[in-house]
Design an enzyme around this catalytic site. Structure first.
Site, mmCIF file in Angstrom:
data_model
loop_
_atom_site.group_PDB
_atom_site.id
_atom_site.type_symbol
_atom_site.label_atom_id
_atom_site.label_comp_id
_atom_site.label_asym_id
_atom_site.label_seq_id
_atom_site.Cartn_x
_atom_site.Cartn_y
_atom_site.Cartn_z
ATOM 1 N N HIS A 41 0.835 -1.211 0.000
ATOM 2 C CA HIS A 41 0.000 0.000 0.000
ATOM 3 C C HIS A 41 0.869 1.260 0.000
ATOM 4 C CE1 HIS A 41 -3.505 2.522 1.280
ATOM 5 N NE2 HIS A 41 -2.533 3.213 1.860
ATOM 6 N N GLU A 42 1.866 1.305 0.870
ATOM 7 C CA GLU A 42 2.726 2.491 0.923
ATOM 8 C C GLU A 42 3.500 2.665 -0.367
ATOM 9 O OE1 GLU A 42 2.604 4.742 3.160
ATOM 10 O OE2 GLU A 42 1.160 3.598 4.329
ATOM 11 N N HIS B 298 1.504 4.578 -2.864
ATOM 12 C CA HIS B 298 1.625 6.036 -2.791
ATOM 13 C C HIS B 298 2.897 6.502 -3.489
ATOM 14 C CE1 HIS B 298 -1.839 6.679 -0.328
ATOM 15 N NE2 HIS B 298 -1.395 5.925 0.650
ATOM 16 N N HIS C 121 -5.540 7.671 -2.060
ATOM 17 C CA HIS C 121 -6.541 6.747 -1.543
ATOM 18 C C HIS C 121 -7.768 6.763 -2.444
ATOM 19 C CE1 HIS C 121 -4.565 7.074 2.631
ATOM 20 N NE2 HIS C 121 -4.336 5.870 2.145
#
EC number: 3.4.24.-
Length: 1464
Positions: free
Chosen positions: A614-615, A618, A624
């Site tokens: 997930h990180e 980014h 998101h």
């Protein structure tokens, strides 16, 4: 008698000199005798000083002189010595007299020099008190803020704002009542954030009065919130442990503390998070060499009502001694994660094996052929309480579980559905007006009507979507067909291109429920990484297993996209990411910042596969999912359930901030929030997908793997070719799209890209077969281009066209890039077919950079039957240095199965350096020449995670070059370091030395300043000052300037730069007075003894101008005969006061105490207490004591039912004080007054002490409270044997149902815990699954997870004795809802480590270090050793520390077992 010529009156020249020296000495001694103080002081400051500039002070300091000895006197004295020696004509009698006089004066001179040396202080202050008091310093700040995502302005990524100003740090109790918690949070925080595009409004902040935020804080908060709105800050909840605790109604690690009777909004800036007198168990510290010893708490505290600094004229004889304290809350209830119904990641991980595969070309990059999508779920799953959940296990078995919620929620499900549906209608009907995007109310209504027009169309669409979702396979299709097989139909059956799905979904035949909208990716093209290459570095603080986890997450992105993560090369990668740990937990920037290094923080609770993926999303450029401009068509935000102050995390982005990529809303995205993210409670939803009638609400918030939408989105964002893929296998076969379909002619250009990735130390061999590409001039139009590397600037191996067969191509690196272009497909050119193999071994060399070496398939398990040989060479006159970063190879005493062999030379006959296996990384090693031989061997069974190592050229720089070190040079592996001599420390340039900060100060008054003051203090600085006054004196410290890093919205615990003040109570005992940061002047601090300690700490970023302080001493009247007080004497500045113990009252004479009649000793596990005369008014001048004590190993819980005590802002008149221990000398849990019922209070031990004190005026009704016991807590092991019990009524009745208790047992450093079960009767079951006792190696200090488990026990047979591998153990006792038994009792003791065996991780064959704590796919390893006789013999020398109980030898437990169940 003969006389020297030229000497009148019979007096020698030597005697004259000695007489002069004696006179000078007498004068100096008389000057010093005028000062009766034993320590030399500085002159007192002048009243009303005029501010001076820094330059003026510097000019004054230039004329200051340290006291020195007159040089002429020294010369004459030394000359007299020579005169005696050179005189050959002196007779023997005169010689004896002169020698005697010379010796006498020489002794006097030596004594004088000794006096000068003693008076010379080890600490040199820059300023006098007068100069410092009138000095004006402008605050400064450095410009290195961008590297830290927690501190950076304009931050773009995952981080959270604080919930507001926390208020004064005073008494606090745990929050157990949800309604009380909600009311408190609402009062503490700002009413509401500004609109998304509105300018910040701070007019009310500065003039809000005492019930509003501090004006500076409000400005900072509004500024940061505007950055949230305009820059798109995004938040991950997993790394914010305080928020997780609050959701589960657990005490926060940094509690919001409130004075009883005070409005919660009367707040203090977080720049002063710990005030003097705020005591907690952590306030008691040890000197550096004894920092882990137990410190008995002291009852003496310091408090001041003056928040600003004192001037010298204001220091009077009276000083407040009111005490307020912090409380470290201890609760054995575990933090419930958002995904508690998803299988634990320790059981769902399995290794993806490399295997040869024949790959069918597709129009989009496909998933790998190995099942790489079953990973641990670390994020919230967002499932509904009654949803059915399917779980895919390691063997491919699907198990279905039902999530169960509270009965009340089930019974009211229909009503709840109607309420939410009505709320949804209101949300959809409400007009939404945004900048750059205006939509009328009628348009909203029209869209809402369109959603319900055609029932059969919706049903048809749901069926199509259902089939498409089921058709999205989590594994790649593997084709084993012969090469001649026509695979066009097979390719079509395998997958539908994502864009086709989107077109079908948005066709004209359907209502516009999901039209083409802006996808949640960055619209700023400058934030897209060049060539799809993301360079990275990993902090050295991470363990090898964490580094492997990061690499695995990066490979997951590479496997599905054309993005490449590569080790950073400083020469070609100016911008790169750095895996690090910041206080924000899980946080990162969105896309490329473009200004050098940018952090991706993987902090506590973030070291899970899904969260790292997930990180990295980014970093790639993803926002998101729920922040899209069209999100109101897909989800509903439940604003009432969002934590106060976290609403900004649910703001929508504008179309200017995201790009329109034609992607549909993706509920399955790994970038989507879970349903209860930032909710006030675990079972409250903050974001819900819109529920359509007859259609199941989709799940959101998964943290398992990239969704198909994530993959398609990334490929669109980085313009990945539509055909090709990434290979991470050890071998495979692939072909151009038209190779097997030459008959299907087309004029469409084929553009494909294949990326083959191996591990460091491997090479790629490619064999081209049946290549038939249109032959153009220099292969300009149609070609197959092959590069030795990862992107289009890598070295070119060749560009091929025409006909090629059986061509073999090899790389020198571990990556290969193939780019294929075919513009003549219509003419029947079929392209090519290729087969590749990854081979290990070969010759490696390194010049200036650092080389890397990894086992095959790292970070996944290495392959069986491998033999890899590397020959590493460096330039002549250098040696080869090898350093292992992670190491996990099958273990054996002689390393005969799998091993790594290192030799000092180029071949297998070179001298052996070592053969290594097991789990302990080998030591750093270097060769004697310029070559090294490394060999890795694996057998047919038992594969492990392998190893990762770096190699470099090594030379002793301290000997061969101008290193530039001012003092000392220390050679290290691959470089060197500079060092300074004692009394100096290394400058920030890492070469020069400067005077060390800190020191011992033995003066009655003086000044202390931060390093380099008034300039900015250095980075990574640690300074310690100790001020020592004469006995029976106290020291006060008054800050005159204070400017340290730390603002309210960045931190609340001074975690970056700080000043901590301690009172030194003994040689190795420290009591913390306060920890300070920010720009507010701390209050005056006064020691409780004749020594005060000041510690300054700075981190590695952001510098400010520092601090300056004045210290002075005062006599302690209490030191003589206790000040005449019968009980307690407390010193104040210039005076003292007498106090009585609880249960006593002060006599009229102000010194004596008389006994009261209000004392209670309570040992019952449950009960109710009342204030005197309740429900009538309590008596005046009361001093009542309640002493609670319960079974060892359990805690006291106190809940007030009614409360009415005279109110005061500081509870000065009447109050109820609760202490965490056996007396009021224990730390304070809370001090309360007023009519607000205090929060429930829990002790940390088996004792609690409560005191009611009243004055003579205004009596109230008092209180009633219930007390009970709770299991678990923190136990301190000492050399004395202690015991604890499973439940409070052990011996009288069986244990209760549904218990879940945890005891942490800690021993001092250099000791281990010996745990012995004395009685044991737990419900027996297979594998101990009903009721059981577990013993772990404590909880990881950094990530808060359980350590390795020693065993899980049940039945009625005593478990074996357990000796901890570290200095602590964690015991967990859990019961189900039936069949209670008698329970257990156990003893524990701290045993010093003997010289025979070291319990450190390094000496344990199977390392139980923190590297084994965090499981992840591909490296889940068993941490348990079979209890074989061979292993027992290996540790047979444990007998040196045996214990005997009840005449029976209990032995020692050295090897952990997983389960233990037995019956007598």
């Amino acid at each position: 008698m003969r006389r020297r010529r030229g000497t009148p009156l019979g007096v020698s020249w030597t005697n004259c000199v000695l007489l002069l020296a004696t006179g000078l000495l007498v004068v100096l001694i008389s000057v010093h005798a005028k000062n009766p103080r034993p320590h030399r002081g500085l002159p007192a400051p002048a009243p009303a000083p005029v501010p001076a500039s820094v330059d003026q002070v510097a000019t004054e300091n230039a004329h200051r002189r340290e006291p020195t000895v007159d040089g002429s006197v020294l010369q004459r004295l030394s000359g007299s010595d020579r005169a005696v020696d050179e005189d050959e004509d002196v007779d023997e009698d005169e010689d004896e007299g002169l020698k005697h006089q010379h010796l006498e004066h020489r002794q006097q001179f030596d004594a004088y020099l000794g006096t000068i040396r003693r008076l010379r202080r080890p600490y040199r202050s820059k300023y006098t008190i007068e100069q410092l008091m009138r000095l004006h310093v402008t605050p400064k700040v450095s410009g290195d803020i961008d590297m830290d995502p927690c501190k950076a302005g304009g931050f773009m990524g995952d981080i959270a704002l604080p919930e507001g100003d926390s208020g004064p740090v005073v008494a606090h109790t745990p929050i157990d009542d949800e309604e009380q918690e909600r009311q408190e949070v609402e009062q503490l925080l700002a009413d509401s954030p500004s609109p998304v595009h509105d300018p910040p409004s701070v007019s009310g902040a500065a003039n809000s009065g005492p019930t509003k935020f501090n004006a500076t804080f409000q400005l900072d908060l509004e500024k940061l919130k505007q950055e949230v709105y305009h820059e798109g800050l995004q938040v991950e909840e997993e790394g914010l442990t305080d928020i997780i605790r609050k959701k589960t109604k657990l005490p926060s690690s940094g509690p919001v503390n409130l004075k009883a009777g005070q409005s919660q909004s009367q707040s203090q800036s977080a720049n002063e998070p710990v005030k003097p007198g705020s005591e907690s168990p952590s306030d008691y510290a040890q000197a550096s060499s004894y920092k882990n010893e137990v410190l008995p708490p002291s009852e003496q505290r310091i408090h001041t009502d003056k928040p600003a600094r004192l001037t010298l004229a204001e220091i009077g004889p009276k000083f407040s001694n009111k005490t307020q304290s912090l409380h470290r809350n201890v609760d054995t209830r575990k933090i419930q994660s958002d995904n508690k119904d998803i299988e634990d990641d320790s059981g769902n991980n399995f290794v993806a094996e490399r295997r040869p595969s024949q790959i069918v070309p597709t129009s989009l990059p496909e998933q790998r052929s190995t099942p790489a999508h079953v990973y641990s779920n670390a994020g919230g799953n967002g499932m509904q309480l009654d949803d059915e959940v399917d779980f895919l296990h390691s063997r491919g078995v699907v198990r279905r579980r039902h999530r169960r919620g509270p009965k009340q929620r089930r019974s009211n499900q229909h009503l709840e559905h109607e309420v939410k549906l009505q709320r949804l209608r209101e949300e959809l009907s409400r007009p939404v007006i945004e900048a750059h995007h205006h939509q009328s109310h009628h348009q909203k209504q029209a869209q809402h009507r369109q959603h319900h027009q055609s029932h059969h169309r919706k049903k048809h669409r749901r069926q199509q979507q259902h089939h498409r979702r089921r058709g999205q396979s989590t594994t790649q299709y593997v084709n084993h067909s012969p090469p001649g097989f026509n695979q066009s139909q097979q390719a079509q059956q395998q997958s539908v291109p994502e864009m086709d799905l989107l077109k079908a979904e948005t066709s004209k035949d359907e209502e516009p429920l999901r039209h083409r909208v802006a996808r949640a990716v960055t619209a700023k093209k400058e934030r897209i990484w060049d060539y799809g290459v993301i360079p990275y570095e990993i902090d050295g603080n991470f363990s090898g297993i964490h580094k492997a986890l990061f690499k695995l997450a990066m490979r997951h992105w590479e496997n599905s996209t054309c993005i490449k993560f590569v080790e950073r090369d400083p020469e070609i990668h100016p911008n790169y990411i750095v895996f690090t740990v910041r206080s924000c937990g899980c946080c990162s920037f969105v896309g490329k910042r473009g200004n050098g290094p940018q952090a991706i923080s993987i902090g506590r609770n973030c070291d899970k596969f899904g969260i790292v993926v997930h990180e990295l999303g980014h970093v790639v450029g993803f926002w998101h999912e729920h922040t899209r401009p069209d999100r109101e068509k897909h989800v509903v935000i439940e604003h009432n359930n969002i934590m106060k102050g976290q609403d900004y995390n649910f703001n929508m982005l504008s179309p200017d901030e995201v790009d329109s990529l034609g992607m549909a809303y993706d509920y399955d995205s790994i970038m989507h929030y879970a349903r209860n993210t930032f909710s006030k409670g675990t079972y409250l939803d903050t974001i819900l997908p819109i529920e359509m009638k007859g259609r199941k609400r989709p799940e959101i918030g998964q943290r398992l793997r990239l969704s198909q939408g994530d993959i398609a989105q990334a490929n669109l964002l980085y313009k990945c070719p539509k055909c090709g893929r990434t290979f991470q296998e050890s071998s495979g076969i692939f072909a151009s799209p038209s190779h097997y379909t030459a008959g299907a002619l087309s004029n469409e250009t084929e553009h494909c890209e294949w990326r083959i990735t191996a591990t460091y130390g491997e090479r790629v061999e490619l064999k081209l077969e049946n290549m038939n590409i249109f032959k153009s001039n220099n292969c300009e139009t149609d070609y197959l281009e092959i590069r030795d590397g990862y992107f289009e600037k890598s070295p070119l191996i060749g560009r091929f066209c025409g006909k090629v067969d059986k061509e073999v191509i090899r790389t020198e690196s571990s990556r290969m890039l193939l780019t294929y272009v075919n513009t003549h497909r219509i003419e029947g050119f079929r392209g090519f077919k290729a087969e590749f193999d990854v081979v290990c071994g070969g010759e490696l060399s390194v010049d200036d950079a650092v080389g890397r070496l990894e086992s095959p398939n790292y970070p996944l398990d290495y392959l069986p039957n491998k033999e890899c040989v590397w020959k590493i060479t460096v330039p002549e006159s250098y040696q080869v240095a090898l350093k292992f970063q992670s190491f996990e190879v099958e273990n054996h005493d002689s390393c005969v199965y799998d091993y790594v062999e290192v030799r000092d030379g180029p071949g297998q006959d070179a001298p052996l350096i070592g053969v290594f296996c097991g789990y302990k990384p080998p030591p750093n090693m270097k060769s004697s020449g310029n070559s090294m031989y490394v060999k890795f061997v694996s057998d047919t069974s038992v594969q492990k995670a392998g190893f990762s190592a770096v190699f470099m050229k090594e030379v002793d720089e301290c000997e061969t070059q101008n290193h530039g070190c001012e003092h000392e040079c220390i050679n290290t592996l691959g470089g060197y370091e500079c060092s300074c001599r004692i009394g100096f420390e290394l400058h920030s340039d890492k070469k020069h030395c400067e005077d060390a900060c800190g020191g011992v100060i033995e003066y009655p008054n003086g000044t202390i300043t931060s390093p380099s003051f008034p300039e900015m203090y250095p980075l990574l600085k640690e300074c310690i000052w100790e001020i020592v006054a004469p006995p029976k004196h106290r020291i006060s410290l008054n800050f005159t300037h204070f400017d340290l890093e730390g603002t309210a919205h960045q931190q609340s615990d001074c975690g970056y730069d700080s000043v901590t003040v301690y009172s030194k109570l003994g040689e190795n005992r420290l009591k913390r007075i306060g920890t300070f940061c920010g720009s507010s002047i701390p209050p005056t601090a006064t020691s409780e003894s004749n020594a005060l300690r000041l510690e300054f700490h700075s981190d590695k970023s952001i510098q400010r101008s520092g601090f300056a302080a004045v210290f002075f001493t005062d006599i302690d009247e209490c030191a003589v005969n206790n000040g005449g007080c019968q009980h307690e004497c407390r010193n104040t500045i210039g005076s003292y006061i007498c106090m009585c113990h609880n249960g006593y009252s002060m006599h009229e004479n102000g010194h004596d105490c008389k006994e009261g009649e209000c004392k209670y000793e309570i040992s019952a596990p449950f009960g109710t207490i009342f204030s005197p005369n309740y429900p009538d008014s309590y008596p005046p001048n009361a001093d009542c004591v309640w002493h609670f004590i319960t079974t060892p190993g359990h805690r006291i819980k106190l809940i007030f039912n009614e409360f009415d005590v005279e109110s005061h802002q500081e509870c000065t008149y009447d109050n109820v004080a609760v202490y965490d221990g056996e007396s009021e000398s224990s730390s304070v849990l809370g001090r309360f007054c007023g009519d607000k019922i205090p929060f429930p209070i829990s002790s940390t031990s088996n004792q609690m002490y409560m005191v009611l004190k009243t004055d003579k005026n205004k009596q109230k009704n008092g209180f009633t409270a219930s007390h009970s016991t709770a299991c678990g807590g923190y136990l301190r092991a000492t050399s004395q044997v202690q015991q604890f019990y499973s439940h409070a009524r052990f011996g009288n009745q069986d244990y209760d149902d549904g218990m879940d208790c945890e005891w942490t047992i800690a021993a001092p450093d250099n000791s281990y815990v010996q745990l012995i079960f004395l009685t044991f009767d737990i419900e027996s079951s297979e594998n101990c699954t009903f009721d059981y006792v577990q013993v772990f190696s404590d909880i990881d200090d950094v990530y808060g997870q359980y350590g390795p488990m020693y065993g899980q026990y049940c039945g009625n047979v005593l478990p074996q004795d357990i000796n901890s591998m570290t200095h602590s153990l964690l015991v967990r006792f859990k019961t189900d809802g039936s069949v209670p038994m008698k329970g257990f009792s156990a003893s524990y003791v701290a045993v010093p480590n003997s010289g025979e065996y070291d319990h450190s991780d390094e000496d344990v064959e199977n390392s139980y270090s923190s590297e084994m704590v965090t499981p992840f796919p591909g490296s889940l390893k068993s941490i348990y050793i079979e209890d074989t006789q061979e292993e027992t013999d290996e540790y047979s020398d444990f007998s040196g520390n045996q214990l005997v109980f009840n005449g029976q030898y209990r032995g020692r437990y050295s090897l952990p077992k997983r389960y233990y169940s037995g019956k007598a």
